[in-house]
Motif scaffolding. Sequence first.
Motif, short mmCIF file in Angstrom:
data_model
loop_
_atom_site.label_atom_id
_atom_site.label_comp_id
_atom_site.label_asym_id
_atom_site.label_seq_id
_atom_site.Cartn_x
_atom_site.Cartn_y
_atom_site.Cartn_z
N PHE A 63 0.90 -1.22 -0.05
CA PHE A 63 0.02 0.00 -0.10
C PHE A 63 0.96 1.31 0.04
N GLU A 64 1.76 1.34 0.69
CA GLU A 64 2.81 2.35 0.94
C GLU A 64 3.32 2.80 -0.64
N LYS A 65 3.78 1.71 -1.31
CA LYS A 65 4.18 2.01 -2.72
C LYS A 65 3.02 2.61 -3.48
N ILE A 66 2.15 1.89 -3.54
CA ILE A 66 0.79 2.33 -4.25
C ILE A 66 0.42 3.72 -4.02
N LYS A 67 0.35 4.37 -2.55
CA LYS A 67 0.00 5.29 -2.23
C LYS A 67 1.03 6.48 -2.73
N GLN A 68 2.44 6.51 -2.75
CA GLN A 68 3.10 6.93 -3.23
C GLN A 68 2.99 7.43 -4.72
N MET A 69 2.80 6.22 -5.69
CA MET A 69 2.52 6.45 -6.73
C MET A 69 1.17 7.34 -7.21
N ILE A 70 0.27 6.98 -6.47
CA ILE A 70 -0.96 7.69 -6.52
C ILE A 70 -0.77 9.26 -6.09
N ASP A 71 -0.11 9.35 -5.26
CA ASP A 71 0.00 10.77 -4.76
C ASP A 71 1.18 11.67 -5.79
N ARG A 72 2.11 11.08 -6.48
CA ARG A 72 2.68 11.49 -7.42
C ARG A 72 1.74 11.78 -8.89
N ALA A 73 0.88 10.92 -9.11
CA ALA A 73 0.21 10.92 -10.05
C ALA A 73 -0.86 12.19 -10.27
N VAL A 74 -1.53 12.36 -8.92
CA VAL A 74 -2.48 13.15 -8.37
C VAL A 74 -1.67 14.66 -8.51
N ALA A 75 -0.23 14.72 -8.13
CA ALA A 75 0.44 15.93 -8.23
C ALA A 75 0.57 16.48 -9.59
N ARG A 76 0.87 15.71 -10.38
CA ARG A 76 1.12 15.86 -11.74
C ARG A 76 -0.20 16.51 -12.65
N LEU A 85 -6.03 8.40 0.10
CA LEU A 85 -6.30 6.90 0.13
C LEU A 85 -5.77 6.36 1.37
N VAL A 86 -6.52 5.54 2.14
CA VAL A 86 -5.95 4.99 3.40
C VAL A 86 -6.08 3.41 3.23
N GLY A 87 -5.00 2.82 3.64
CA GLY A 87 -4.85 1.28 3.34
C GLY A 87 -4.92 0.36 4.91
N TYR A 88 -4.99 1.09 5.89
CA TYR A 88 -4.96 0.46 7.47
C TYR A 88 -5.19 1.44 8.29
N ASP A 89 -5.43 1.20 9.45
CA ASP A 89 -6.10 2.13 10.71
C ASP A 89 -7.28 2.80 10.33
N PHE A 90 -8.34 1.89 9.65
CA PHE A 90 -9.43 2.37 9.39
C PHE A 90 -10.36 3.10 10.51
N ASP A 91 -10.15 2.87 11.66
CA ASP A 91 -11.03 3.46 12.72
C ASP A 91 -10.44 4.77 13.03
N SER A 92 -9.09 5.29 12.71
CA SER A 92 -8.58 6.28 13.05
C SER A 92 -9.18 7.64 12.87
N PRO A 93 -9.42 8.28 13.88
CA PRO A 93 -10.28 9.79 13.87
C PRO A 93 -9.35 10.97 13.23
N GLU A 94 -8.10 10.60 12.84
CA GLU A 94 -6.94 11.44 12.37
C GLU A 94 -6.87 11.60 10.90
N LEU A 95 -7.89 10.72 10.33
CA LEU A 95 -7.73 10.83 8.77
C LEU A 95 -8.29 12.04 8.03
N PRO A 96 -7.82 12.39 6.94
CA PRO A 96 -8.31 13.57 6.23
C PRO A 96 -9.76 13.25 5.86
N VAL A 100 -10.44 7.61 1.13
CA VAL A 100 -11.09 6.46 0.41
C VAL A 100 -10.27 5.18 1.21
N ALA A 101 -10.99 4.15 1.57
CA ALA A 101 -10.54 2.95 2.26
C ALA A 101 -10.14 1.95 1.15
N TYR A 102 -8.90 1.71 1.02
CA TYR A 102 -8.14 1.01 0.24
C TYR A 102 -8.23 -0.55 0.69
#
Length: 328
Positions: A63-76, A85-96, A100-102
């Motif tokens: 997921f960390e590799k995918i997130k880096q790829m997605i973030d770079r693509a969105v920035a471009r 995109l969130v891949g774990y800790d789905f119950d965290s109140p600190e999420l933006p 999107v739960a991956y």
Amino acid sequence: MNELQTILLSDMPLLISTDGYRQLMVTAFPVQPPRVAGKADIPENSQFFFDTKTYDQRTREAFEKIKQMIDRAVARQQTDSPLSLVGYDFDSPELPDNSVAYHRVWGLITASSRYYFSSKQLEADLLAADANPQITSHLLHVNSPGGEAYYLDRLDETMRSLQKPVVTLYEQACSAAYNIACHGQRVYATTAFDFVGCIGTMTSFYDFKQYYESLGIKLIEAKATKSDLKNKVFDNLKDGKPKQYIEEVLDPLNDSFLSTVRSQRKRLAGLDDDAPVLRGETFFTKAALEIGLADGQSTLLDVAMEASDLGRKWSDVNKQKNSIYSAI
């Protein structure tokens, strides 16, 4: 008896693949043993044992590799629509907001395992994400040939109950994996040559009885007088009489599978029972689109953006509903 034979005959569980176990058994216990006793030779460059990392650990790394790829693509793209995109800790109140739960559905499907994908863990993750107000949609990323049928009926009930949009992207979604993937409101293939379907139920295994007997290893078994039916359905299956097992085990599981895909994919609901797609046939993307197994072909970035957009729309509608109820 060398160390390898001792390990293979141990009653302790082995973290080993099926192919690895078969190859090691043939190597350690040849039907015609070599004249000179010695340690069994294990072929070089063979992958017999599993990675000791858990499925969760491997998923987080991927997921960390995918997130880096997605973030770079969105920035471009310099888009005005942020994508979280969130891949774990789905119950965290600190999420933006509008995250999107991956959910990664990768490899062999099992009901519960630390080293394989677990249907029970996916259920827990889905429920946690659906209950978190910071998350507004789910993205299923599927690449699996299928696996264990157990617990899929319970997972089906849970996925039907989800309040937030679900979008699926698959690279391979066969058998048990499609049982999960079909719950996406929209289902996309990644390439023109992704396999999908194999909607059906079966079992297969190897019977080593004669091989063990050739080595002088015999299974001794006895049943209590009133336990004559104990494991009989499985004994009959091994003895070449599968009728009871098919009717009492495979058919009910298959009926549940067919009910799930018919309810989730409306174009399959109207097909006759003898349609190839409902009898276990597997398809590339073009045929899958024609049949109704999938809705299109896309990329991970585009599907993630679509899930994010659907999540924002769901959130807006939900806020309006709450506002109306508050006014009433």
